[in-house]
Design a protein around this motif. Sequence first.
Motif, PDB file in Angstrom:
ATOM      1  N   TYR A   1      16.646   0.592  63.396  1.00 15.79           N
ATOM      2  CA  TYR A   1      17.570   1.611  62.919  1.00 15.79           C
ATOM      3  C   TYR A   1      18.061   2.459  64.098  1.00 15.79           C
ATOM      4  O   TYR A   1      17.272   3.045  64.835  1.00 15.79           O
ATOM      5  CB  TYR A   1      16.875   2.511  61.893  1.00 15.79           C
ATOM      6  CG  TYR A   1      17.708   3.720  61.519  1.00 15.79           C
ATOM      7  CD1 TYR A   1      18.913   3.559  60.843  1.00 15.79           C
ATOM      8  CD2 TYR A   1      17.327   5.005  61.877  1.00 15.79           C
ATOM      9  CE1 TYR A   1      19.700   4.653  60.527  1.00 15.79           C
ATOM     10  CE2 TYR A   1      18.101   6.103  61.560  1.00 15.79           C
ATOM     11  CZ  TYR A   1      19.283   5.920  60.880  1.00 15.79           C
ATOM     12  OH  TYR A   1      20.075   6.995  60.583  1.00 15.79           O
ATOM     13  N   SER A   2      19.376   2.481  64.298  1.00 19.17           N
ATOM     14  CA  SER A   2      19.920   3.292  65.400  1.00 19.17           C
ATOM     15  C   SER A   2      21.242   3.915  64.947  1.00 19.17           C
ATOM     16  O   SER A   2      22.282   3.256  64.940  1.00 19.17           O
ATOM     17  CB  SER A   2      20.116   2.431  66.650  1.00 19.17           C
ATOM     18  OG  SER A   2      20.883   1.306  66.333  1.00 19.17           O
ATOM     19  N   PRO A   3      21.175   5.178  64.541  1.00 17.37           N
ATOM     20  CA  PRO A   3      22.394   5.850  64.088  1.00 17.37           C
ATOM     21  C   PRO A   3      23.347   6.070  65.259  1.00 17.37           C
ATOM     22  O   PRO A   3      22.910   6.182  66.409  1.00 17.37           O
ATOM     23  CB  PRO A   3      21.853   7.194  63.578  1.00 17.37           C
ATOM     24  CG  PRO A   3      20.586   7.408  64.331  1.00 17.37           C
ATOM     25  CD  PRO A   3      20.002   6.063  64.574  1.00 17.37           C
ATOM     26  N   ALA A   4      24.647   6.141  64.940  1.00 16.80           N
ATOM     27  CA  ALA A   4      25.637   6.305  66.007  1.00 16.80           C
ATOM     28  C   ALA A   4      25.656   7.745  66.517  1.00 16.80           C
ATOM     29  O   ALA A   4      25.877   7.976  67.703  1.00 16.80           O
ATOM     30  CB  ALA A   4      27.013   5.909  65.483  1.00 16.80           C
ATOM     31  N   ASN A   5      25.455   8.682  65.624  1.00 11.15           N
ATOM     32  CA  ASN A   5      25.475  10.079  66.062  1.00 11.15           C
ATOM     33  C   ASN A   5      24.542  10.921  65.169  1.00 11.15           C
ATOM     34  O   ASN A   5      23.941  10.408  64.211  1.00 11.15           O
ATOM     35  CB  ASN A   5      26.909  10.630  66.054  1.00 11.15           C
ATOM     36  CG  ASN A   5      27.569  10.448  64.697  1.00 11.15           C
ATOM     37  OD1 ASN A   5      26.911  10.595  63.657  1.00 11.15           O
ATOM     38  ND2 ASN A   5      28.844  10.100  64.680  1.00 11.15           N
ATOM     39  N   LEU A   6      24.499  12.183  65.498  1.00 16.36           N
ATOM     40  CA  LEU A   6      23.587  13.087  64.791  1.00 16.36           C
ATOM     41  C   LEU A   6      23.920  13.161  63.297  1.00 16.36           C
ATOM     42  O   LEU A   6      23.021  13.191  62.443  1.00 16.36           O
ATOM     43  CB  LEU A   6      23.710  14.491  65.420  1.00 16.36           C
ATOM     44  CG  LEU A   6      22.586  15.476  65.184  1.00 16.36           C
ATOM     45  CD1 LEU A   6      21.253  14.922  65.608  1.00 16.36           C
ATOM     46  CD2 LEU A   6      22.865  16.780  65.929  1.00 16.36           C
ATOM     47  N   GLY A   7      25.229  13.145  62.981  1.00 14.42           N
ATOM     48  CA  GLY A   7      25.665  13.215  61.584  1.00 14.42           C
ATOM     49  C   GLY A   7      25.130  12.044  60.778  1.00 14.42           C
ATOM     50  O   GLY A   7      24.606  12.216  59.667  1.00 14.42           O
ATOM     51  N   ASP A   8      25.244  10.833  61.342  1.00 10.82           N
ATOM     52  CA  ASP A   8      24.738   9.639  60.651  1.00 10.82           C
ATOM     53  C   ASP A   8      23.230   9.741  60.443  1.00 10.82           C
ATOM     54  O   ASP A   8      22.695   9.374  59.391  1.00 10.82           O
ATOM     55  CB  ASP A   8      25.030   8.381  61.478  1.00 10.82           C
ATOM     56  CG  ASP A   8      26.479   7.967  61.347  1.00 10.82           C
ATOM     57  OD1 ASP A   8      27.209   8.616  60.567  1.00 10.82           O
ATOM     58  OD2 ASP A   8      26.893   7.006  62.041  1.00 10.82           O
ATOM     59  N   PHE A   9      22.569  10.224  61.474  1.00  7.76           N
ATOM     60  CA  PHE A   9      21.102  10.339  61.405  1.00  7.76           C
ATOM     61  C   PHE A   9      20.690  11.286  60.274  1.00  7.76           C
ATOM     62  O   PHE A   9      19.797  10.976  59.479  1.00  7.76           O
ATOM     63  CB  PHE A   9      20.593  10.846  62.753  1.00  7.76           C
ATOM     64  CG  PHE A   9      19.123  11.169  62.781  1.00  7.76           C
ATOM     65  CD1 PHE A   9      18.182  10.157  62.686  1.00  7.76           C
ATOM     66  CD2 PHE A   9      18.676  12.469  62.906  1.00  7.76           C
ATOM     67  CE1 PHE A   9      16.827  10.444  62.703  1.00  7.76           C
ATOM     68  CE2 PHE A   9      17.332  12.772  62.924  1.00  7.76           C
ATOM     69  CZ  PHE A   9      16.409  11.762  62.832  1.00  7.76           C
ATOM     70  N   PHE A  10      21.379  12.418  60.205  1.00  7.45           N
ATOM     71  CA  PHE A  10      21.054  13.388  59.158  1.00  7.45           C
ATOM     72  C   PHE A  10      21.342  12.821  57.775  1.00  7.45           C
ATOM     73  O   PHE A  10      20.601  13.056  56.819  1.00  7.45           O
ATOM     74  CB  PHE A  10      21.851  14.679  59.368  1.00  7.45           C
ATOM     75  CG  PHE A  10      21.312  15.518  60.494  1.00  7.45           C
ATOM     76  CD1 PHE A  10      20.024  15.340  60.975  1.00  7.45           C
ATOM     77  CD2 PHE A  10      22.088  16.506  61.089  1.00  7.45           C
ATOM     78  CE1 PHE A  10      19.517  16.112  62.012  1.00  7.45           C
ATOM     79  CE2 PHE A  10      21.590  17.287  62.121  1.00  7.45           C
ATOM     80  CZ  PHE A  10      20.303  17.087  62.581  1.00  7.45           C
ATOM     81  N   LYS A  11      22.475  12.083  57.686  1.00  4.76           N
ATOM     82  CA  LYS A  11      22.863  11.529  56.385  1.00  4.76           C
ATOM     83  C   LYS A  11      21.841  10.465  55.936  1.00  4.76           C
ATOM     84  O   LYS A  11      21.371  10.479  54.794  1.00  4.76           O
ATOM     85  CB  LYS A  11      24.260  10.891  56.526  1.00  4.76           C
ATOM     86  CG  LYS A  11      24.917  10.571  55.220  1.00  4.76           C
ATOM     87  CD  LYS A  11      26.308  10.043  55.491  1.00  4.76           C
ATOM     88  CE  LYS A  11      26.663   9.000  54.469  1.00  4.76           C
ATOM     89  NZ  LYS A  11      27.747   8.130  54.916  1.00  4.76           N
ATOM     90  N   ASP A  12      21.513   9.546  56.846  1.00  2.00           N
ATOM     91  CA  ASP A  12      20.615   8.440  56.484  1.00  2.00           C
ATOM     92  C   ASP A  12      19.206   8.929  56.150  1.00  2.00           C
ATOM     93  O   ASP A  12      18.508   8.331  55.339  1.00  2.00           O
ATOM     94  CB  ASP A  12      20.529   7.418  57.632  1.00  2.00           C
ATOM     95  CG  ASP A  12      21.840   6.675  57.803  1.00  2.00           C
ATOM     96  OD1 ASP A  12      22.637   6.669  56.853  1.00  2.00           O
ATOM     97  OD2 ASP A  12      22.072   6.112  58.896  1.00  2.00           O
ATOM     98  N   THR A  13      18.787   9.977  56.834  1.00  2.00           N
ATOM     99  CA  THR A  13      17.410  10.436  56.615  1.00  2.00           C
ATOM    100  C   THR A  13      17.355  11.587  55.614  1.00  2.00           C
ATOM    101  O   THR A  13      16.272  12.064  55.280  1.00  2.00           O
ATOM    102  CB  THR A  13      16.781  10.934  57.934  1.00  2.00           C
ATOM    103  OG1 THR A  13      17.621  11.974  58.455  1.00  2.00           O
ATOM    104  CG2 THR A  13      16.682   9.828  58.950  1.00  2.00           C
TER     105      THR A  13
END
Lengths: 183, 396
Positions: free
Chosen positions: B278-290
């Motif tokens: 799992y490697s999100p593209a940016n901080l926004g994606d990371f927050f959304k996915d988690t």
Amino acid sequence: MNNGESSYRRFLAGDKEGLRDIIAEYREPLILYLNSLVQNIHIAEELAEDTFFEIASKRPEFSGKSTFKTWLYSVGRNIAAKQYRKSSKALIIPLESQEYLADEENIENNFIKNERDRMLHRSLHKLKQEYRQVLYLTFFEEMTNEETALIMKKSKRQVENLLYNAKKALKNELERSGYEYED
Amino acid sequence: MNMKTDDEMYSSVLERLEEYERNKRRRNTILKRSAAIISGAAAVIAIGVFSDIMKAPEKPVAEKSGIVEEKSIITSLPAVTTSTNKTETSVITSETTILAVSTSTNTEITTTNTNNQSVVLKKEDSTTVTVASTSFTSSVSEIVQTETSLVTQQTTSEVLTETITTTAQTEVTTQTSTTTEKACATNVSDADEYLRNNFYTLVVPESEKIYTMRFTNVDERIGEKIDTFVINPKEKSVAVPETIIADMYAINGVSSDFAVGIRFDIYDNTYLFIDNDYSPANLGDFFKDTSFMNETVLDIASKKAKYKDPFDKQYPVNAEKVFSFFEENMEAPAVNEDTIIGMTKMYVYFDYGTIGINNNFYVSSEGYITFKLMGNNFEFFIGKENVNKLVDELLT
């Protein structure tokens, strides 16, 4: 003159003195290079030892496509990155790293003879890691952009851009500290 | 702390090298010994199997008892009824058939299918039993064909009734095998699992995904079922059965790209598994996915009060300010794992909902923020200014 490659070949052929020659020739510059990555002279020293141990135990093939020094520095960089991956905290340096400055100065004095260059080298600490690395390799190790690119795993073009920005950042830093320099 | 000289470093490297070579030699010796023991054991087994084969009658004698046993297997098949009316002249052909069967046994047995050899019949019919079981594993239809061919050539039906018990036993074996085959075939997908360093890694060959187990029970959070796996652990031990069934579930509120819940039939709980890639593209994606903003409860921050302080001090965190800071930096790009992020300036500890406690994020002198969430690191570049802002302004 020993160029590292012949020492390494001697070591691979069973002559352990070849390893001693490699360490004698590259220990200090390799530590200083790794210090530009991790900003801690003792961690850099450990990583340098790990690099020599890596080539001594795994005996990777040196193809001769680059200079021996470039190849050795790449191995060192990979070990630093691997160490980082293994434990992200391993290369996070405590803020009290000032106490290591004396050791760093000793090794710096041995390797960088010119006082002005030493001051420049110290100024690198204030720059970001990639700038430190590219400036160290280019100015202190006098490597070409191609060699620097090989070690840093970047394209030649990226290294040129990085070098341009790094010089600008260094210039600002020197101006701020009142250093008089020539272009 | 003094730095090493050239000679000291050389000695140190040599010492490590000698230790390394000693260990390598020791490993090789152990491997060689193990190989010798295993090959010895294999040889003993092979000799045993070979001698068993050699003990079997080279050519079955058309004695009454022998033929009776052959019939015992055959009678279980429907074809028996069609073949029992044949005349005595076919006794000779029956012998020929048996001979053919014993030949096929010799070849099949090299596939080391020993499971079905546990069916114990009298010595005279061992040949037939082996044939039945070995052929089965390769192809069901083949067995039927073989057996039918035997049936059609069975002629002397004098003592059929005597052998019905034996027949039933063989039938049971056959049916069990068939069930197992079907169970494997109807499962959704295969998976491979093995023990390593006290935690499980689940490898799904079909999707090439690798999940790492976290010993966190997510029973209360599981949502839709995603997949079911049949796991055949490679690591054999008493504690691990040969086959484990695992159901994979989504976790409510969390993207299955980041984590899933897996329930094994050997455990009572559903465990959290993190997707290694799992490697999100940016901080926004990371927050959304988690579902970071919804899940997270910030705890304390830890940093040095002064530059030269030997120890960190703890500070309360202004959660509202920190979250609104994150809102402003949703585009901060992820960085690759090779990046060396510099000196850590501050740690902030947080609980991640009901899933995990004692997670943290830390910011570094080079402008990076690293989230250590459920054992994995996710790094983003937010810039030095933002790092300073976090360190200086966002604590209460």
